[in-house]
Enzyme design. Structure first.
Site, mmCIF file in Angstrom:
data_model
loop_
_atom_site.group_PDB
_atom_site.id
_atom_site.type_symbol
_atom_site.label_atom_id
_atom_site.label_comp_id
_atom_site.label_asym_id
_atom_site.label_seq_id
_atom_site.Cartn_x
_atom_site.Cartn_y
_atom_site.Cartn_z
ATOM 1 N N ARG A 81 -30.517 6.652 -4.831
ATOM 2 C CA ARG A 81 -29.823 7.860 -5.245
ATOM 3 C C ARG A 81 -29.932 8.991 -4.677
ATOM 4 O O ARG A 81 -29.276 9.925 -4.644
ATOM 5 C CB ARG A 81 -30.144 7.903 -6.933
ATOM 6 C CG ARG A 81 -29.109 6.820 -7.693
ATOM 7 C CD ARG A 81 -30.033 7.356 -9.231
ATOM 8 N NE ARG A 81 -29.333 7.287 -10.320
ATOM 9 C CZ ARG A 81 -29.022 6.551 -11.315
ATOM 10 N NH1 ARG A 81 -29.340 5.504 -11.046
ATOM 11 N NH2 ARG A 81 -28.349 6.805 -12.177
ATOM 12 N N ARG A 131 -21.007 3.830 -24.835
ATOM 13 C CA ARG A 131 -21.805 2.670 -24.435
ATOM 14 C C ARG A 131 -22.846 2.380 -25.477
ATOM 15 O O ARG A 131 -23.434 3.343 -26.066
ATOM 16 C CB ARG A 131 -22.705 3.050 -23.142
ATOM 17 C CG ARG A 131 -23.631 2.091 -22.750
ATOM 18 C CD ARG A 131 -24.151 2.127 -21.388
ATOM 19 N NE ARG A 131 -24.424 3.309 -20.791
ATOM 20 C CZ ARG A 131 -24.554 3.657 -19.516
ATOM 21 N NH1 ARG A 131 -24.276 2.808 -18.483
ATOM 22 N NH2 ARG A 131 -24.982 5.061 -19.356
ATOM 23 N N ARG A 169 -28.160 5.279 -25.717
ATOM 24 C CA ARG A 169 -29.104 5.753 -25.059
ATOM 25 C C ARG A 169 -29.394 7.433 -25.364
ATOM 26 O O ARG A 169 -28.128 7.939 -25.548
ATOM 27 C CB ARG A 169 -28.828 5.712 -23.562
ATOM 28 C CG ARG A 169 -29.178 4.347 -23.034
ATOM 29 C CD ARG A 169 -28.803 3.844 -21.733
ATOM 30 N NE ARG A 169 -28.636 4.823 -20.587
ATOM 31 C CZ ARG A 169 -28.447 4.890 -19.386
ATOM 32 N NH1 ARG A 169 -27.839 3.785 -18.913
ATOM 33 N NH2 ARG A 169 -28.604 5.784 -18.562
ATOM 34 N N LYS A 173 -21.602 -0.461 -13.121
ATOM 35 C CA LYS A 173 -22.669 -1.055 -12.097
ATOM 36 C C LYS A 173 -23.495 -2.118 -12.891
ATOM 37 O O LYS A 173 -23.558 -3.328 -12.587
ATOM 38 C CB LYS A 173 -23.626 -0.142 -11.487
ATOM 39 C CG LYS A 173 -22.939 0.919 -10.583
ATOM 40 C CD LYS A 173 -23.833 1.914 -10.145
ATOM 41 C CE LYS A 173 -24.612 2.596 -11.289
ATOM 42 N NZ LYS A 173 -23.778 3.575 -11.752
ATOM 43 N N ARG A 175 -25.467 14.384 -15.553
ATOM 44 C CA ARG A 175 -25.590 13.289 -14.795
ATOM 45 C C ARG A 175 -24.505 13.000 -13.620
ATOM 46 O O ARG A 175 -24.819 12.933 -12.669
ATOM 47 C CB ARG A 175 -25.848 12.188 -15.546
ATOM 48 C CG ARG A 175 -27.173 12.189 -16.283
ATOM 49 C CD ARG A 175 -27.156 11.131 -17.573
ATOM 50 N NE ARG A 175 -27.147 9.745 -17.113
ATOM 51 C CZ ARG A 175 -26.508 8.722 -18.023
ATOM 52 N NH1 ARG A 175 -26.281 9.048 -19.118
ATOM 53 N NH2 ARG A 175 -26.307 7.429 -17.376
#
Ligand code: ADP
Ligand code: AMP
Length: 217
Positions: free
Chosen positions: A88, A127, A160, A13, A171
């Site tokens: 969400r 990431r 992160r 996203k 998650r």
């Protein structure tokens, strides 16, 4: 265009939002980015959000809706926006409907980017984000020209706190339980365009642009 980008963590996203925000000249509003900025700045909002984020849980609806409502009332959102990572939960979607109704500005499209769980795991654990501009890279799939350095702004890249394998599993479960049901909600309104996220960044972007042109014509 008033656009939502949906899909599980790691679907791409944020990566697509950067491209799309330029193409549509619409502000990119990412609740995850807003919370991370607040955490980095040590604000009251950041202190409230951090525990939930580190645990892989959602920040409470009242807090999240509050920051989005404020952001959507800013003048740059008058002509359109690109929401990434919000809503969400069903209560967040209901709140968004009310906010948009109050300014007579309904959503135009919900882009649902899908990818398999293994691919999501690999994407998220590899990431790397830029401390300065928030751009997102991947150690294998989208590496920066110089290791550890952002291509866009030269900022330092970091992993992160919530991108470790254990939190990622939580998650993804939270997504399945609390967020996936929203797709039905938006499908009933005829807004959902399904996008195959298991393709190169360029091909995903192409599919998104086709979906948007199809909606406009
Ligand atoms: P999200 O915002 O949905 O959580 P990101 O856009 O941050 O996801 O992408 C997650 C990771 O996967 C990042 O490291 C990004 O560079 C990488 N990525 C994004 N899109 C693709 C793609 N189409 N193929 C391979 N890797 C991708
Ligand atoms: P993201 O960058 O979208 O992956 O979001 C990172 C984290 O920020 C999430 O795991 C949540 O803890 C929090 N967050 C982001 N957006 C929302 C939202 N719409 N509702 C609740 N929490 C959110």
């Amino acid at each position: 265009m008033r656009t939502l980008l949906m899909g599980p963590p790691g679907a791409g996203k944020g990566t697509q939002a950067v491209l799309l925000s330029k193409a549509l000249a619409a502000p990119h509003i990412s609740t995850g980015d807003m919370f991370r900025k607040a955490v980095e700045e040590g604000t009251a909002l950041g202190l409230e959000a951090q525990g939930f984020m580190d645990a892989g849980q959602l920040v409470p609806d009242e807090v999240t809706v509050g920051i989005v409502r404020e952001r959507l009332m800013e003048p740059d959102c008058l002509k359109g926006f690109l929401l990434d990572g919000f809503p969400r939960t069903i209560p967040q979607a209901e709140a968004l409907d009310r906010i948009l109704e109050s300014v007579q500005a309904p959503l135009d499209i919900v882009l649902n980017i899908a990818a398999g769980r293994e691919e999501l795991m690999a994407r998220i654990t590899g990431r790397r984000m830029c401390h300065v501009c928030g751009a997102s890279f991947h150690v294998l799939f989208n590496p920066p020209a110089k290791e550890g350095v952002c291509d866009q702004c030269g900022g330092e890249l970091y992993q992160r706190d919530d991108d470790g394998a254990e939190t990622v599993g939580k998650r993804l479960d939270v997504y399945e339980r609390q967020t996936r049901p929203l797709l039905d909600w938006y499908a009933k309104q005829g807004l959902v365009a399904d996008i195959d996220g298991n393709q190169s960044v360029e091909d995903v972007a192409g599919e998104i642009m086709n979906a948007i042109h199809g909606r406009r014509s």
